[in-house]
Design a protein around this motif. Structure first.
Motif, PDB file in Angstrom:
ATOM      1  N   PHE A  77      59.754 -21.328   0.247  1.00  0.00           N
ATOM      2  CA  PHE A  77      59.708 -22.517  -0.711  1.00  0.00           C
ATOM      3  C   PHE A  77      58.432 -22.132  -1.482  1.00  0.00           C
ATOM      4  O   PHE A  77      58.493 -22.250  -2.876  1.00  0.00           O
ATOM      5  CB  PHE A  77      59.719 -23.707  -0.232  1.00  0.00           C
ATOM      6  N   VAL A  78      57.174 -22.248  -1.125  1.00  0.00           N
ATOM      7  CA  VAL A  78      56.117 -22.194  -1.788  1.00  0.00           C
ATOM      8  C   VAL A  78      55.907 -20.800  -2.486  1.00  0.00           C
ATOM      9  O   VAL A  78      55.691 -20.715  -3.656  1.00  0.00           O
ATOM     10  CB  VAL A  78      54.825 -22.162  -0.808  1.00  0.00           C
ATOM     11  N   ASN A  79      56.224 -19.821  -2.000  1.00  0.00           N
ATOM     12  CA  ASN A  79      56.240 -18.601  -2.552  1.00  0.00           C
ATOM     13  C   ASN A  79      57.098 -18.412  -3.833  1.00  0.00           C
ATOM     14  O   ASN A  79      56.962 -17.840  -4.656  1.00  0.00           O
ATOM     15  CB  ASN A  79      56.404 -17.272  -1.549  1.00  0.00           C
ATOM     16  N   HIS A 777      44.988 -21.171  -0.730  1.00  0.00           N
ATOM     17  CA  HIS A 777      46.397 -21.258  -0.042  1.00  0.00           C
ATOM     18  C   HIS A 777      46.902 -19.997  -0.396  1.00  0.00           C
ATOM     19  O   HIS A 777      47.486 -19.325   0.296  1.00  0.00           O
ATOM     20  CB  HIS A 777      47.160 -22.412  -0.475  1.00  0.00           C
ATOM     21  N   LYS A 778      47.068 -19.729  -1.697  1.00  0.00           N
ATOM     22  CA  LYS A 778      47.662 -18.551  -2.256  1.00  0.00           C
ATOM     23  C   LYS A 778      47.152 -17.158  -1.611  1.00  0.00           C
ATOM     24  O   LYS A 778      47.892 -16.567  -1.099  1.00  0.00           O
ATOM     25  CB  LYS A 778      47.701 -18.544  -3.882  1.00  0.00           C
ATOM     26  N   TYR A 950      49.296 -23.295   6.308  1.00  0.00           N
ATOM     27  CA  TYR A 950      49.406 -23.671   5.157  1.00  0.00           C
ATOM     28  C   TYR A 950      49.934 -25.084   4.708  1.00  0.00           C
ATOM     29  O   TYR A 950      49.765 -25.536   3.601  1.00  0.00           O
ATOM     30  CB  TYR A 950      50.325 -22.519   4.242  1.00  0.00           C
ATOM     31  N   VAL A 951      50.295 -25.781   5.456  1.00  0.00           N
ATOM     32  CA  VAL A 951      50.730 -27.107   5.353  1.00  0.00           C
ATOM     33  C   VAL A 951      49.355 -27.911   5.858  1.00  0.00           C
ATOM     34  O   VAL A 951      48.875 -27.645   6.776  1.00  0.00           O
ATOM     35  CB  VAL A 951      51.874 -27.588   6.373  1.00  0.00           C
ATOM     36  N   GLU A 952      49.122 -28.949   4.710  1.00  0.00           N
ATOM     37  CA  GLU A 952      48.172 -29.649   4.888  1.00  0.00           C
ATOM     38  C   GLU A 952      48.150 -30.547   6.153  1.00  0.00           C
ATOM     39  O   GLU A 952      48.848 -31.056   6.290  1.00  0.00           O
ATOM     40  CB  GLU A 952      47.746 -30.659   3.480  1.00  0.00           C
TER      41      GLU A 952
END
Ligand SMILES: Nc1nc2c(ncn2[C@@H]2O[C@H](COP(=O)(O)OP(=O)(O)OP(=O)(O)O)[C@@H](O)[C@H]2O)c(=O)[nH]1
Length: 957
Positions: A77-79, A777-778, A950-952
């Motif tokens: 999802f993030v990417n 994060h990236k 990567y999830v806070e």
């Protein structure tokens, strides 16, 4: 709906589960948001993909709860969607939260799926019997539970051991790799082939003959399949035709269906690894299978009989059953280093070649003038090359893999024996001295030593009949036999048919095929042999893991299968090879490519015109693969001032069009002008963050990681210009991530650095910390992905560590004033010994920009009342909450050694049960620390471990 049945392997308490009956406002709100998204999102592919992600996570939430799936889909999802045109930063965050709620609360998952997507995802399935898990190869264990179940289903039709030696031959160009490979393989030796310089990687598949020699596999292939099928028939029980029981897939899968007639079955001829109690169940399948396969065997035998195959038959009788060797001959040229990492893995034996006539401290001469040796911009010695290869092997060999044990896989080989002075004995001694000196350059406790096989070789490739080569083949086989995968990797015989079909396609010259074609081949089989869609996908995944094919399950590439790994190498090769005949009209663009790595469409056309037909024909797919592998990326198009986005809501460039050309970072050749002007912008004119550093473990990072990171950044942000020139250099790149904001990334040796600077006149404004988080994060996620590419079971958290350079340093110096971020979880200030006067650096000073959330967590941890000793219920809570990516790091943060962790992990109860594993080491920690095992200490270690996820994170206690 029946809830998942509780087994002894389940955690004592289930994960947070909401109330199934009442629908709380939060659930209703989530459903509302998801419905409204469907209306808002106009982009064609985004909605189906988002739906797929939500569906997958919801299913996992209710059924298997495989944390890998959650992390993979979150990453997807993030990417793919996150921070994109359709999904602003705030929307992205909102969706991430929703995904987490769906994962954490099964009732929400069910409700959302029913109400929004009209799908009833029902109750949980039975978990897989842990005993069964012992019997499957490591590669399969990495699949999710569904994949594993499918694998078992397929195994029930018969299984076979796969014995393949992947032999990687590496070393400097001209050292004698191709000559050595020619001497090892009979067909080449007989033909007395003179080697041409390897361009890319040459791959030869061979069969091991009974006399130990290796023959090219091609002509044995159809015979091989007959043998494989026959060998399975041989193993079948005598009374196989007297089968009675029918199959119940579910029951036979989890092993709970125990027949009491097993005694009546003959044991001698049973498929030897199959659990006895399953015999009756599978008989019917076996019978069907024999009936299905017999015509095929007959046909293949007929086919072979019609071929001029006298020789083949004779030689086949001599082949040692089922052992194959794939020999990979790696090119030694500079630029190829950047792709070699894709192909190195734990399941390989390596020959590392060194030319005995080249002193270790001698500088390499650049022959093609193209690029950088081993990542060293200036001088590079033969010793550097030696170290590069051993480090690369170490990094790609799954050294962070589940068992953690390193078995020797590397054979050191000296070449040009004929050019050395002295007697044979003296030459041997010189070779030993040479390698000892080279190995001594590693640190005393370096894990590299564990990879090295004690026997080394000294050869003259000009004497192909020397017994050294016979000896070497023997040694390679011995080494392979000692590996943990040897003889344990079992694959369903039913898949032989499909494997055969793939080989046939390959023999017919197909190197890259469309899924449609594979599905067509699958459908054309007898109904009983047709693999289901999922099974086919699983089969392809495992073929990919074995290195037989390339099959990337991304939306861009999942419809394609690279049948011959050589194809991808050939494709890459086109973009790094020098061409001499360039059409006059392309010359100027070609120069841009040569000098600035700018790849315009007309240059791609020219490259394709100069490429072999099997690449040229698939131009668009070639580009897709190169983009997927981050070999190249298209830059963003929009001018800074046309962005039109609220600065606080979007990183510049997320909504930009892409330009119509690519940049190929590994081709960037110009070294940056005085590097400090970029890495340490003037403090008076710029507000700047401290330097964030990703420091790779074992002091090694393949330069390709940096090149690939640059490609990721090119795709994410606009390249900073100086006049009309891109600020892109070999080893340094600058991006305009917002108007007035720049991100500079650069690397030196094994450290990648990043710094954000902001040129502003407003004295009051400070750098946006949210922006820093997103950039970090990236970068971190990309690096973790790269490591994941090359490591079989990556413990990505430990492949690199994050540091902040002392914020007071005016000029950034390589590897000076480095403060470990995780350490700030334990200390409120750390000492900087790099500045002229030693001084403390406060936690907030160091973490404020790049690690805002982590800073808050660390401060909270200090202030909360957490002095009580951790009790069992606390440990249980942590074990439940800690994810796969963080679990190893948590152990390390609690000061458990890698050896201890590996030992605990090796316990079958822990290997496939993260909860058990974490709980076990937490108990060990508490027993060791006694009263000092406080909740504060535990919380701090969790915060430190979670830096890599990567999830806070939110506080656990
Ligand atoms: N005298 C001598 N020459 C050798 C030996 N091994 C290789 N050569 C010669 O060195 C040259 C290069 O050999 P290759 O086998 O192509 O070397 P390579 O490592 O495969 O080279 P690349 O494919 O360019 O990376 C050829 O001319 C070989 O004949 C050796 O043991 N002794």
């Amino acid at each position: 709906m029946a809830e998942r049945s509780k087994t002894t392997d389940d955690p004592p308490d289930p994960p947070v589960v909401g109330n199934d009956e009442g629908i709380d406002p939060q659930t209703l709100e989530i459903a509302r948001i998801l419905r409204s998204l469907a209306d808002e999102i106009t982009e064609e592919k985004s909605m189906p993909l988002l739906k797929e992600i939500i569906t997958k996570i919801a299913h996992e939430s209710v059924h298997d709860r495989n944390y890998n799936v959650l992390t993979d889909y979150m990453r997807r999802f993030v990417n793919v969607l996150g921070f994109s045109v359709q999904f602003s930063v705030s929307k992205t965050k909102e969706i991430i939260k929703i995904l987490l709620v769906i994962w954490n609360q099964q009732n929400v998952a069910r409700y959302v799926m029913k109400e929004v997507y009209n799908e009833d995802i029902g109750a949980a399935e039975k978990p897989i019997d842990p005993d069964m898990l012992d019997k499957i190869p490591n590669a399969v264990k990495q699949l999710d539970d569904k994949g594993i179940k499918l694998f078992f289903k397929a195994l029930q039709d018969g299984e076979e051991e796969v014995k393949n030696i992947r032999l990687m031959v590496v070393g400097m160009f001209g050292v004698g790799k191709t000559s050595l490979v020619n001497n090892l393989i009979k067909d080449f030796r007989d033909k007395n082939i003179t080697p041409l310089s390897t361009d890319g990687i040459d791959l030869h598949r061979c069969q091991v003959m009974e006399d130990g020699d290796w023959c090219l596999d091609k002509e044995h292939r159809s015979q091989k399949y007959i043998k494989r099928l026959e060998s399975v028939f041989d193993k079948m029980p005598v009374n196989t035709y007297a089968a009675t029981a029918s199959i119940d897939d579910t029951d036979s899968l989890d092993g709970s269906h125990v027949e009491d007639k097993v005694d009546a079955l003959p044991t001698e001829n049973q498929i030897h690894t199959e659990p006895v109690q399953r015999r009756n169940n599978v008989e019917q399948h076996e019978q069907d299978f024999v009936q299905m396969c017999s015509p095929l065997v007959e046909k293949m035998q007929n086919d072979t009989n019609h071929k001029p195959s006298k020789d083949i038959k004779v030689s086949l009788e001599k082949t040692e059953k089922e052992i194959t060797v794939s020999v990979w001959d790696f090119a030694g040229q500079t630029l190829y280093y950047s792709t070699h990492q894709f192909f190195l893995n734990k399941r390989s034996i390596y020959l590392v070649l060194m030319d005995m006539t080249k002193p270790l401290d001698e500088d390499l001469k650049e022959l093609d003038g193209s690029g950088i040796w081993c990542g060293l911009v200036n001088d590079c010695t033969y010793l550097n090359v030696f170290k590069f290869w051993l480090n690369a092997i170490h990094m790609c060999s799954g050294y962070k893999s589940t068992t953690g044990e390193i078995k020797p896989t590397v054979i050191l080989v000296g070449t040009r024996k004929d050019k050395m002075e002295g007697t044979d004995k003296e030459k041997e001694n010189k070779k030993d001295e040479y390698f000892n000196k080279a190995l001594k350059s590693f640190e005393r406790d370096s894990p590299i030593f564990k990879h090295i096989h004690k026997k080394t070789f000294l050869v003259s490739n000009l004497s192909p009949t020397d017994p050294d080569f016979v000896e070497m083949r023997k040694e390679i086989k011995c080494l392979a036999e000692k590996q943990e995968y040897w003889g344990t990797d079992k694959y369903p015989v039913r898949w032989i048919h499909m494997e055969h079909s793939l080989d046939k396609l390959r023999d017919d010259g197909e190197q890259l095929v469309h899924m449609d074609k594979i599905e067509e081949v699958n459908r054309s089989k007898k109904p009983q042999l047709v693999l289901s869609k999922q099974e086919l996908s699983l089969f392809l995944e495992l073929q990919h893991m074995q290195g037989n094919i390339l099959y990337f399950k991304t939306s861009e590439l999942e419809h394609l299968v690279v049948l011959a790994p050589q194809w991808i190498i050939d494709a890459f090769k086109c973009f790094v090879t020098q061409f001499n005949k360039i059409q006059p009209q392309v010359l100027k663009d070609w120069e841009d490519y040569e000098k600035l790595a700018i790849l315009k469409p007309q240059v791609i056309d020219e490259i394709m015109n100069n490429s072999p037909p099997h690449i040229k024909e698939y131009k668009d797919d070639v580009i897709k693969y190169m983009e997927h592998l981050n070999v190249m990326a298209k830059p963003k198009a929009t001018e800074l001032n046309k962005c039109g986005h609220d600065e606080t809501d979007a990183i510049l460039g997320n909504n930009d069009e892409l330009l119509d050309f690519h940049i190929v970072p590994c081709r960037l050749k110009n070294a940056p002008p005085p590097i400090e002007t970029f890495t340490s912008p003037d403090c008076k004119r710029f507000k700047r963050t401290p330097v964030l550093a990703f420091v790779f473990c074992e002091k090694f990072m393949p330069p390709s990681f940096f090149h690939r990171l640059v490609a990721v950044c090119i795709g994410a942000w606009q390249i900073k210009k100086e006049g009309n020139k891109d600020r892109m250099y070999n080893g340094l790149a600058i991006f305009a991530i917002r108007p007035t904001y720049t991100l500079t990334i650069w690397y030196n040796d094994y450290i990648i650095y990043a710094r954000i600077a902001c040129c502003t006149k407003k004295l009051t404004s400070d750098i946006d910390t949210n922006l820093c988080q997103e950039v970090r994060h990236k970068l971190r996620q990309s690096l973790q992905d790269f490591v994941g590419h090359s490591v079989e079971t990556p413990r990505t958290g430990t492949a690199f560590d994050m540091y902040i350079q002392c914020p007071s340093m005016t000029i950034c110096e390589h590897n000076k004033g480095m403060l470990r971020v995780a350490q700030f979880n334990y200390e409120s200030e750390l000492d900087c010994d790099a500045c002229s006067e030693s001084h403390p650096v406060e936690r907030s000073e160091a973490m404020h920009y790049w690690f805002k959330n982590e800073l808050d967590l660390a401060n909270k941890c200090d202030s909360d009342d957490l002095n009580q000793q951790a009790e069992e219920k606390h440990l249980s809570k942590v074990a439940r909450l800690i994810g796969i990516k963080e679990c190893w790091m948590l152990g390390i943060e609690l000061k458990l050694s890698n050896v201890e962790l590996n030992q605990m992990y090796a316990d079958p109860a822990c290997m496939n049960n993260r909860y058990e594993f974490v709980f076990k080491y937490l108990v060990k920690w508490r027993n060791r620390k006694g009263e000092k095992a406080t909740l504060r200490k535990l919380n701090r270690a969790i915060n430190a471990a979670r830096l890599y996820s990567y999830v806070e994170s939110t506080p656990v206690f």
